[in-house]
Design a protein around this motif. Structure first.
Motif: not given
Length: 77
Positions: A14-28
């Motif tokens: 979950l943390e890895i995916l959060k970091l990845y999508f945060k870099r892509l400017s997604f609200d998580i």
């Protein structure tokens, strides 16, 4: 801005995916695949819903079906 709801059982993944999508400017938003998570989908209407389906899926498929029926913001799989 695009948003994503993550329903992942393993905290490290979950943390890895959060970091990845945060870099892509997604609200998580993170949620469990239960009724509370279903309500979060209806409330926040994320652009993407990413749900982990473990080997023993115990109702997660029903969770996905409810999202597809109730929410017009979730694309077909």
């Amino acid at each position: 801005m695009s948003s994503i709801l993550l329903s992942i059982n393993h905290p490290k993944e979950l943390e890895i995916l959060k970091l990845y999508f945060k870099r892509l400017s997604f609200d998580i938003l993170a949620a469990k695949a239960d009724y509370k998570g279903f309500l979060q989908v209806l409330q926040y209407k994320p652009t993407i819903v990413l749900v982990e389906i473990p080997t023993v899926y115990l109702g997660i498929v029903d969770f996905i079906k409810k999202i597809r029926v109730k929410s017009t913001s979730v694309s077909s799989f």
